[in-house]
Scaffold this motif. Structure first.
Motif, PDB file in Angstrom:
ATOM      1  N   ASP A 125     -10.299  19.303   1.199  1.00  0.00           N
ATOM      2  CA  ASP A 125      -9.878  18.872  -0.135  1.00  0.00           C
ATOM      3  C   ASP A 125     -10.344  17.428  -0.288  1.00  0.00           C
ATOM      4  O   ASP A 125      -9.841  16.536   0.397  1.00  0.00           O
ATOM      5  CB  ASP A 125      -8.364  18.962  -0.292  1.00  0.00           C
ATOM      6  N   PRO A 126     -11.327  17.184  -1.164  1.00  0.00           N
ATOM      7  CA  PRO A 126     -11.873  15.827  -1.290  1.00  0.00           C
ATOM      8  C   PRO A 126     -10.981  14.873  -2.085  1.00  0.00           C
ATOM      9  O   PRO A 126     -11.284  13.676  -2.166  1.00  0.00           O
ATOM     10  CB  PRO A 126     -13.195  16.059  -2.025  1.00  0.00           C
ATOM     11  N   GLU A 127      -9.908  15.385  -2.668  1.00  0.00           N
ATOM     12  CA  GLU A 127      -8.971  14.538  -3.404  1.00  0.00           C
ATOM     13  C   GLU A 127      -7.546  14.923  -3.013  1.00  0.00           C
ATOM     14  O   GLU A 127      -6.845  15.611  -3.760  1.00  0.00           O
ATOM     15  CB  GLU A 127      -9.171  14.685  -4.911  1.00  0.00           C
ATOM     16  N   PRO A 128      -7.092  14.496  -1.828  1.00  0.00           N
ATOM     17  CA  PRO A 128      -5.736  14.842  -1.390  1.00  0.00           C
ATOM     18  C   PRO A 128      -4.693  14.241  -2.318  1.00  0.00           C
ATOM     19  O   PRO A 128      -4.963  13.247  -3.005  1.00  0.00           O
ATOM     20  CB  PRO A 128      -5.654  14.230   0.011  1.00  0.00           C
ATOM     21  N   PRO A 129      -3.498  14.840  -2.369  1.00  0.00           N
ATOM     22  CA  PRO A 129      -2.422  14.275  -3.196  1.00  0.00           C
ATOM     23  C   PRO A 129      -2.207  12.802  -2.869  1.00  0.00           C
ATOM     24  O   PRO A 129      -2.185  12.404  -1.704  1.00  0.00           O
ATOM     25  CB  PRO A 129      -1.205  15.121  -2.805  1.00  0.00           C
ATOM     26  N   THR A 130      -2.049  11.998  -3.902  1.00  0.00           N
ATOM     27  CA  THR A 130      -2.007  10.547  -3.702  1.00  0.00           C
ATOM     28  C   THR A 130      -0.584  10.021  -3.579  1.00  0.00           C
ATOM     29  O   THR A 130       0.382  10.591  -4.097  1.00  0.00           O
ATOM     30  CB  THR A 130      -2.710   9.825  -4.861  1.00  0.00           C
ATOM     31  N   LEU A 131      -0.481   8.923  -2.857  1.00  0.00           N
ATOM     32  CA  LEU A 131       0.772   8.212  -2.635  1.00  0.00           C
ATOM     33  C   LEU A 131       0.519   6.761  -2.988  1.00  0.00           C
ATOM     34  O   LEU A 131      -0.421   6.146  -2.465  1.00  0.00           O
ATOM     35  CB  LEU A 131       1.165   8.357  -1.164  1.00  0.00           C
ATOM     36  N   ARG A 132       1.320   6.189  -3.865  1.00  0.00           N
ATOM     37  CA  ARG A 132       1.115   4.790  -4.235  1.00  0.00           C
ATOM     38  C   ARG A 132       1.529   3.881  -3.095  1.00  0.00           C
ATOM     39  O   ARG A 132       2.620   3.986  -2.557  1.00  0.00           O
ATOM     40  CB  ARG A 132       1.915   4.441  -5.490  1.00  0.00           C
ATOM     41  N   LEU A 133       0.635   2.971  -2.722  1.00  0.00           N
ATOM     42  CA  LEU A 133       0.891   2.037  -1.628  1.00  0.00           C
ATOM     43  C   LEU A 133       0.396   0.658  -2.015  1.00  0.00           C
ATOM     44  O   LEU A 133      -0.704   0.511  -2.554  1.00  0.00           O
ATOM     45  CB  LEU A 133       0.164   2.510  -0.359  1.00  0.00           C
ATOM     46  N   THR A 134       1.200  -0.350  -1.747  1.00  0.00           N
ATOM     47  CA  THR A 134       0.755  -1.728  -1.897  1.00  0.00           C
ATOM     48  C   THR A 134       0.909  -2.420  -0.546  1.00  0.00           C
ATOM     49  O   THR A 134       1.805  -2.092   0.239  1.00  0.00           O
ATOM     50  CB  THR A 134       1.575  -2.487  -2.955  1.00  0.00           C
ATOM     51  N   ALA A 135       0.027  -3.362  -0.259  1.00  0.00           N
ATOM     52  CA  ALA A 135       0.063  -4.093   1.008  1.00  0.00           C
ATOM     53  C   ALA A 135      -0.278  -5.549   0.736  1.00  0.00           C
ATOM     54  O   ALA A 135      -1.265  -5.841   0.060  1.00  0.00           O
ATOM     55  CB  ALA A 135      -0.927  -3.494   2.000  1.00  0.00           C
ATOM     56  N   ILE A 136       0.532  -6.458   1.267  1.00  0.00           N
ATOM     57  CA  ILE A 136       0.265  -7.884   1.111  1.00  0.00           C
ATOM     58  C   ILE A 136       0.455  -8.564   2.470  1.00  0.00           C
ATOM     59  O   ILE A 136       1.291  -8.148   3.285  1.00  0.00           O
ATOM     60  CB  ILE A 136       1.172  -8.557   0.059  1.00  0.00           C
ATOM     61  N   SER A 137      -0.322  -9.589   2.715  1.00  0.00           N
ATOM     62  CA  SER A 137      -0.210 -10.357   3.958  1.00  0.00           C
ATOM     63  C   SER A 137       1.141 -11.058   4.000  1.00  0.00           C
ATOM     64  O   SER A 137       1.631 -11.575   2.991  1.00  0.00           O
ATOM     65  CB  SER A 137      -1.344 -11.374   4.040  1.00  0.00           C
ATOM     66  N   ASP A 138       1.753 -11.057   5.190  1.00  0.00           N
ATOM     67  CA  ASP A 138       3.061 -11.683   5.364  1.00  0.00           C
ATOM     68  C   ASP A 138       3.060 -12.390   6.715  1.00  0.00           C
ATOM     69  O   ASP A 138       3.487 -11.826   7.724  1.00  0.00           O
ATOM     70  CB  ASP A 138       4.159 -10.615   5.299  1.00  0.00           C
ATOM     71  N   GLY A 139       2.538 -13.612   6.751  1.00  0.00           N
ATOM     72  CA  GLY A 139       2.425 -14.344   8.003  1.00  0.00           C
ATOM     73  C   GLY A 139       1.436 -13.654   8.933  1.00  0.00           C
ATOM     74  O   GLY A 139       0.281 -13.443   8.578  1.00  0.00           O
ATOM     75  N   ASP A 140       1.921 -13.264  10.121  1.00  0.00           N
ATOM     76  CA  ASP A 140       1.057 -12.548  11.058  1.00  0.00           C
ATOM     77  C   ASP A 140       1.238 -11.037  10.950  1.00  0.00           C
ATOM     78  O   ASP A 140       0.836 -10.289  11.841  1.00  0.00           O
ATOM     79  CB  ASP A 140       1.327 -13.003  12.499  1.00  0.00           C
ATOM     80  N   GLY A 141       1.822 -10.609   9.841  1.00  0.00           N
ATOM     81  CA  GLY A 141       2.032  -9.186   9.616  1.00  0.00           C
ATOM     82  C   GLY A 141       1.595  -8.764   8.234  1.00  0.00           C
ATOM     83  O   GLY A 141       0.938  -9.507   7.504  1.00  0.00           O
ATOM     84  N   VAL A 142       1.954  -7.528   7.882  1.00  0.00           N
ATOM     85  CA  VAL A 142       1.639  -6.976   6.569  1.00  0.00           C
ATOM     86  C   VAL A 142       2.889  -6.321   6.009  1.00  0.00           C
ATOM     87  O   VAL A 142       3.573  -5.564   6.703  1.00  0.00           O
ATOM     88  CB  VAL A 142       0.509  -5.921   6.666  1.00  0.00           C
ATOM     89  N   ARG A 143       3.186  -6.631   4.769  1.00  0.00           N
ATOM     90  CA  ARG A 143       4.324  -6.016   4.096  1.00  0.00           C
ATOM     91  C   ARG A 143       3.802  -4.889   3.207  1.00  0.00           C
ATOM     92  O   ARG A 143       2.936  -5.124   2.349  1.00  0.00           O
ATOM     93  CB  ARG A 143       5.063  -7.060   3.268  1.00  0.00           C
ATOM     94  N   VAL A 144       4.280  -3.682   3.441  1.00  0.00           N
ATOM     95  CA  VAL A 144       3.830  -2.525   2.670  1.00  0.00           C
ATOM     96  C   VAL A 144       4.984  -1.964   1.851  1.00  0.00           C
ATOM     97  O   VAL A 144       6.139  -1.997   2.284  1.00  0.00           O
ATOM     98  CB  VAL A 144       3.249  -1.415   3.578  1.00  0.00           C
ATOM     99  N   GLU A 145       4.656  -1.453   0.674  1.00  0.00           N
ATOM    100  CA  GLU A 145       5.664  -0.888  -0.221  1.00  0.00           C
ATOM    101  C   GLU A 145       5.193   0.472  -0.725  1.00  0.00           C
ATOM    102  O   GLU A 145       4.024   0.650  -1.087  1.00  0.00           O
ATOM    103  CB  GLU A 145       5.918  -1.813  -1.410  1.00  0.00           C
TER     104      GLU A 145
END
Length: 241
Positions: free
Chosen positions: A154-174
């Motif tokens: 399936d070339p277009e799998p069901p999508t999930l909204r994801l955001t990612a932002i840098s947070d110091g030495d990590g990444v904050r995902v929502e």
């Protein structure tokens, strides 16, 4: 003496039976860390490579033949699939142009799977490029156990909204429309390696990702939610450090 021989034989039979029982139940686990689980990611990766070759040759009929039944129902015909096929080809060629000297480091990577015995298993495979690291295209591949070469895509799998932002030495995902409890998270770093981060729960929709050795540079976060009838896939890019 005869009694001792009989007792010895009985003990040998009991020990053999217990040994067989332990082996049959899978306990204890082999010291080598071997697994009897079927290989899903290898066949899925190979299927993605075959699919890419068809796209690069412009063989829409060949690519259509590899689609899942659900994808065919969605596109109706090869003509209906053509716009998606063209976008994928454009994305692949664009990745080639942007990769530069790091082109050899790019490729398909299986990032998660769901094993099923009665129906085809599911594997999420993503195409990424480096320089900087970015996602090119995700695929959902159905892998029927014991039938290598019969994978469907399936070339277009069901999508999930994801955001990612840098947070110091990590990444904050929502995940504003997903469930973090049912979601695995994989990060592709600037070297094109997939990493499994530690996760710190922040709120219902937010996790903070960290690593024992902090990452630096552009990364791609991939979320795979295992709920419902099909895996949902979300991706987001950010820069760490």
């Amino acid at each position: 003496m005869r009694r001792m021989i009989i007792v010895g034989v009985v003990l040998a039979v009991v020990v053999s039976a217990v040994t067989i029982a332990v082996i049959a139940t899978g306990r204890p686990k082999p010291a080598c860390g071997c697994s009897v689980e079927p290989n899903l990611r290898g066949p899925a990766h190979d299927a993605a490579v075959r699919f890419e070759a068809l796209v690069r040759r412009g063989d829409v009929s060949g690519a259509w033949a590899l689609l899942t039944g659900g994808a065919r129902s969605r596109y109706v015909s090869a003509a209906g699939f053509q716009p998606v096929f063209d976008r994928l080809g454009k994305a692949l060629h664009g990745a080639d142009a942007n990769a530069g000297v790091d082109r050899a480091a790019a490729g398909w990577l299986a990032v998660d799977d769901r094993l099923r015995y009665n129906t085809p298993s599911e594997v999420v495979v993503v195409r990424y490029s480096t320089g900087p690291t970015r996602l090119v295209w995700p695929l959902l591949i159905r892998v029927p156990l014991g039938h290598v070469g019969d994978e469907r895509i399936d070339p277009e799998p069901p999508t999930l909204r994801l955001t990612a932002i840098s947070d110091g030495d990590g990444v904050r995902v929502e995940l504003p429309d997903g469930d973090l409890r049912l979601t695995s998270l994989v990060v592709i770093d600037s070297a094109g390696q997939d990493t499994l981060p530690s996760r710190e729960h922040v709120t219902e929709d937010v996790d903070r990702l960290t690593w024992s050795t902090p990452l630096r540079g552009p990364v791609v976060a991939i979320a795979i939610e295992k709920s419902g009838t099909a895996l949902r896939v979300g991706t987001a890019a950010t820069t760490v450090g």
